[in-house]
Scaffold this active site. Structure first.
Site: not given
Length: 160
Positions: A62, A64, A73, A75, A112, A115
């Site tokens: 990930n 940010e 993310c 994924e 999430c 994703c």
């Protein structure tokens, strides 16, 4: 008369003693990139590894940024990179591991919503499910046979 739509979902749980070599390799690769996540705002580190049909594996974590929660993310990062570089090679398995920076122990995590929808897009594109492996603190793999097990009422299913 009211109609009920019901979908059964399930995950398989595999203790480490029952992992396949392929699953173990994918989990290990996701763990190896976990600590390199750029997560200065949430301090929640996620690593992902994606196995393609041709045997290639891609990894990501990930990422940010200061306009948190905007970021990428693990994924979606690994799927985007793999599909950007191998757009015609089907993704087969996606492994995900996560932990809070301050914890030694892993956290149980599932993709999430964004994703999940992204995984769904690639399942539609290739006409085949992507196995999703999620490692929990007990070193068990929670395995979904495809995104339908995590997102049973997907956006493309609104009329079914």
């Amino acid at each position: 008369m009211t109609k009920k739509i019901e979908i059964k979902v399930s995950l398989q749980v595999f203790p480490k003693s029952e992992w396949t070599a392929e699953d173990g390799d994918l989990i290990t690769k996701a763990e190896q990139v976990l600590e390199n996540a750029h997560a200065p705002y949430s301090n929640f580190l996620v690593g992902a590894a994606l196995l393609l049909e041709n045997g290639e594996t891609f990894v990501a974590n990930n990422q940010e940024n200061v306009s948190f929660p905007v970021g990428v993310c693990a994924e979606r990062a690994v799927l985007s990179y793999a599909m950007g570089n191998r757009p015609n090679v089907r993704p087969v398995k996606l492994a995900i591991v996560a932990k809070r920076r301050q914890d030694a122990q892993l956290a149980t995590v599932t993709p999430c919503g964004l994703c999940r929808q992204t995984i769904n897009e690639y399942e539609i594109k290739f006409g085949h499910p992507i196995e999703i492996l999620m490692l929990n603190p007990a070193q068990e793999i929670l395995k979904a046979s495809g995104i339908d097990q995590l997102l049973p009422f997907r956006f493309n299913d609104l009329n079914s």
